[in-house]
Design an enzyme around this catalytic site. Structure first.
Site, short mmCIF file in Angstrom:
data_model
loop_
_atom_site.label_atom_id
_atom_site.label_comp_id
_atom_site.label_asym_id
_atom_site.label_seq_id
_atom_site.Cartn_x
_atom_site.Cartn_y
_atom_site.Cartn_z
N GLU A 88 -10.26 -52.99 39.34
CA GLU A 88 -9.19 -53.83 38.76
C GLU A 88 -9.02 -55.19 39.43
O GLU A 88 -7.94 -55.78 39.39
CB GLU A 88 -7.85 -53.06 38.74
N CYS A 140 10.31 -60.33 43.03
CA CYS A 140 10.70 -60.67 41.66
C CYS A 140 9.56 -60.31 40.72
O CYS A 140 8.40 -60.26 41.13
CB CYS A 140 10.96 -62.15 41.55
N GLU A 160 10.80 -43.37 33.39
CA GLU A 160 11.93 -44.27 33.55
C GLU A 160 12.45 -44.80 32.21
O GLU A 160 13.50 -45.42 32.16
CB GLU A 160 11.60 -45.40 34.52
N HIS A 180 1.51 -46.17 49.98
CA HIS A 180 2.47 -47.22 50.30
C HIS A 180 2.44 -47.59 51.77
O HIS A 180 3.08 -48.54 52.19
CB HIS A 180 3.88 -46.78 49.91
N1 GLN Z 1 -4.30 -48.07 37.64
C1 GLN Z 1 -3.21 -48.67 38.35
C2 GLN Z 1 -3.63 -49.00 39.77
O1 GLN Z 1 -4.37 -48.26 40.34
C3 GLN Z 1 -2.00 -47.78 38.36
C4 GLN Z 1 -0.82 -48.42 39.05
C5 GLN Z 1 0.47 -47.63 38.95
O2 GLN Z 1 0.48 -46.48 38.62
N2 GLN Z 1 1.58 -48.23 39.25
O3 GLN Z 1 -3.23 -49.97 40.35
#
Ligand code: GLN
Ligand code: ZN
Length: 762
Positions: A492, A524, A613, A702
């Protein structure tokens, strides 16, 4: 005469001045005095903007250095012990410590931040107050009083905003030995009393007390507590306006209307049916504030429609009628005037915070001076733009609508049930037991961001940009092959954001330059705007995925964002229902899914990070939402043959109450965030006998910490107790875009080692 007021204004600044100042302060680039000065300037500017727009009673207390709930925690002295190592009064650094954590190397030996969670159904996150059983409350923080003084010195008439005692307690969490936090109410109320007395001494007439939980399904003891609390507060000075928003009061309407306070605000955008019912329930002495301008969206109000309601209300209420946006404007961008790259027509349909204040003011003027030529022309202009939106061929596209109308139930069904698909997928993919994969993104390095910026600014050519991304993809593939992952991703690199990347390639989406909205603290987001019927003019990811597949013989997963997440993280249309927009998105993404399959891609992941959500605040609305959200996903996923494996991914989710719908989505594989819950999340899947395959995240992405092999092995064993190992995948909790390469390699290396060990045990 209807009074105009505002429930809250965005604090971040039109150029995100607050964000920049906060980050500079945290880095040590500016001192506290400089930070305080930025805050002071922003407040002054925001009051000025609102007053200029025609708001008569201005909010104070909507400014926050990080989050308004956190400000309340400091105000009440709700400061967890781990932040109290220094004697003396808390200061701004205490506040930032609670918000961001204190690092080990810091003076206090380290303290983890308070938990963050979503503010009702918005994309704003607040810091969850932590209560102990012996929690004491004491007025501890002067910010609100200082800001009142500040506003008064500037000559403004202000209305301080407080989160009400019940909502504040509701939003918090018990820590330590179990107890009911509602029991803290009696101890908390005296602090509210003190605050009201202090405000009265400052000559404040009205105080706004936000009780958004009045729009939730409340347990009986919480409902009862409302009366008790407000009976006690009744004897305190200042007139009190209780504000509800984000949904209707419904069964709490009588309760809210009857509270012994001086006024009530209701959200007529989200719940127009509350009017005129409320008129019959409201005691004759009370002010009624009507929220008729949408504080949650970016569209101009249909003023004529709002005016009809107002005229009716004025007849009954006279001077007891107030007028405001539906909720705080925290959730919309600051000023449309700033946008210099939107075309005039599109711009004429939009309103940001400043424009919404102007709309409120205009409505009040239309009541007071209906004949005034200026008012007349503004109303006529509004009618014209409503008509242009209703008829615009940029918005209404017969082709999209025809496709929508032609959808049949079969379009949302895979060709065969999971058991049959699974056999075909196994034969085709030939994966080892406990297949390993990742969630999609690999580190978004500064080099990647620089290349993207250079390309957008025209400093490098499309060919150069493509080459830069190809080299990132080659690198990501090489690393994954070296590590020995089974199902690869392209990483990505080319995506700025999982929604924006797709939105930019769909017809019907618009983008702002400055439309920032606070997500939390200094963070933001700039949501894209869905303005028209949505379609996909051409493939969006095909070339990248094809290239990535050409770099390896292992299966390459195609990576897409699902319709529900696209919708939830955008500003959506207000002229057609959300579910129709989800269906349009589903068809557009379905085309991409089919194209990927045709290009030989055997595994396609459709991320639905925001699936849960989207749930409405009240249970009564859940099933309808879950039905259309599930259906939108299935529509996206069902254009492929049985042998093509569809994955989905969800994070931050709690599955117990939605597991049936998750199962109904019928993804062949679902990957979820579980590591921090110690695999507890899997219970829901186990209990439901969830039939398809699952990849519970085995480590938290995280944190930069590299998880140990044993930690992940322990989690995997736990997972294997709940889910049959034949249906188990191994992967991290979420994408790795915020991590560095070094920790990513190390963590994935350990994940693969843990997998090898468990495979040996099977
Ligand atoms: N495919 C996304 C990534 O790996 C999924 C992100 C997410 O779930 N917030 O960044
Ligand atoms: Zn995720």
């Amino acid at each position: 005469m209807a009074l105009t007021h505002n429930l809250g204004f965005p604090r971040i600044g039109r150029d995100r001045e607050l964000k920049k100042a906060l980050e500079a302060y945290w880095k040590g680039d500016i001192d506290q005095a400089a930070l305080l000065e930025v805050g002071r300037r922003l407040r002054a500017e925001h009051w000025h903007l609102q007053q200029q727009a025609g708001i008569e009673l201005l909010p104070v207390g909507d400014f926050a250095w990080y989050d308004q709930v956190l400000t309340h925690s400091l105000t009440f002295g709700v400061i967890p012990e781990r932040f109290q190592r220094h004697a003396g009064t808390p200061d701004l650094d205490t506040l930032f410590g609670m918000a961001r954590g204190v690092s080990q190397s810091g003076c206090c030996g380290g303290a983890h931040a308070e938990e963050m969670t979503k503010w009702f159904d918005t994309n704003y996150h607040y810091l969850v107050p932590e209560f102990s059983a012996d929690q004491q409350f004491a007025l501890n923080w002067e910010q609100l009083f200082d800001e009142v003084t500040e506003a008064q010195a500037l000559g403004y008439r202000v209305k301080p905003v407080l989160i009400g005692p019940l909502s504040y307690l509701w939003l918090g969490k018990e820590k330590g030995s179990p107890f009911n936090r509602l029991a803290l109410l009696e101890r908390l109320l005296p602090v509210y009393g003190e605050i009201l007395q202090r405000l009265a001494e400052q000559n404040v007439e009205w105080v706004q007390i936000d009780e958004p939980i009045l729009s939730l399904d409340l347990p009986q003891d919480w409902k009862n507590a409302f009366e008790r609390a407000y009976n006690l507060l009744q004897k305190e000075p200042c007139k009190k306006l209780v504000a509800s928003y984000f949904a209707g009061l419904e069964e709490n309407l009588g309760l809210a209307a009857g509270l012994p306070v001086d006024g009530l605000h209701i959200d007529l955008v989200r719940a127009p049916e509350q009017f005129p019912a409320i008129l019959d329930r409201l005691p004759a002495y009370k002010v009624l504030s009507l929220g008729l301008v949408n504080g949650r969206n970016v569209w101009r109000t249909d003023l004529q429609q709002a005016l009809t309601v107002l005229q009716q209300a004025e007849e009954r209420l006279g001077p007891r009628l107030w007028l405001a946006p539906s909720c705080s404007l925290l959730h919309c961008p600051v000023d449309l005037q700033r946008e210099d790259q939107l075309d005039d027509e599109l711009k004429s349909w939009l309103a940001f915070a400043v424009q919404k204040c102007e709309e409120v003011a205009l409505l009040a003027r239309a009541l007071r001076q209906p004949e005034c030529p200026e008012v007349q022309s503004a109303l006529a202009q509004n009618r014209a733009l409503q008509a242009s939106r209703a008829a615009s061929p940029r918005i209404h596209k017969p082709q999209v609508q025809a496709r929508l109308a032609a959808i049949t139930p079969a379009d949302s069904r895979r060709q065969s049930p999971f058991a049959m698909r699974s056999a075909q997928q196994r034969a085709r993919l030939d994966l080892p037991p406990l297949p390993t994969t990742t969630i999609g993104s690999f580190p978004q390095t500064p080099a990647i961001r620089l290349a993207r910026q250079a390309f957008k600014a025209g400093r490098i050519s499309a060919a150069e940009y493509t080459e830069a991304m190809h080299s990132e993809i080659r690198h990501a593939v090489a690393v994954q092959e070296q590590l020995g992952l089974d199902v690869l991703v392209h990483g990505e690199a080319e995506r700025n954001d999982m929604v924006e990347y797709f939105a930019e390639q769909l017809d019907g989406y618009a983008f702002t330059r400055y439309g920032w909205v606070q997500s939390y603290g200094s963070r933001c987001v700039k949501p894209a705007i869905i303005y028209g019927d949505l379609s996909r003019p051409q493939p969006m990811t095909l070339d990248w995925i094809r290239f990535a597949q050409s770099c390896t013989d292992k299966p390459m997963k195609g990576m897409l964002t699902g319709p529900v997440t696209m919708l939830m993280w955008s500003f959506s249309r207000d002229d057609i229902p959300r579910e129709q927009q989800a269906r349009q998105l589903a068809l557009a993404i379905r085309d991409e899914v089919v194209d990927l399959e045709a290009a030989g891609i055997g595994i396609i992941q459709i991320d639905e990070a925001a699936f849960r959500e989207g749930l409405p605040l009240r249970r009564a609305g859940w099933q309808a939402y879950l039905d259309w959200a599930t259906e939108a996903f299935r529509l996206t996923a069902s254009g492929v043959r049985d042998e093509t494996q569809i994955h989905t991914h969800m994070c931050y989710s709690e599955f117990n109450d939605v597991i049936e719908s998750i199962a109904a989505m019928d993804a062949d594989v679902i990957t979820i965030e579980t590591s921090r819950s110690d695999m507890e999340l899997l219970q829901a899947f186990e209990r439901f006998d969830y039939p398809n395959e699952i990849g519970p995240g085995v480590y938290d992405i995280h944190s930069p910490r590299v998880p140990a092999v044993e930690d992940m092995l322990r989690l995997l064993r736990k997972a294997a107790e709940r889910i049959a190992p034949e249906r188990l995948w191994v992967n991290p909790d979420c994408g790795l875009k915020t991590r560095g390469w070094e920790e990513t390699r190390a963590a994935l290396g350990n994940m693969l080692e843990a997998t090898r060990q468990l495979r040996g045990e099977l």
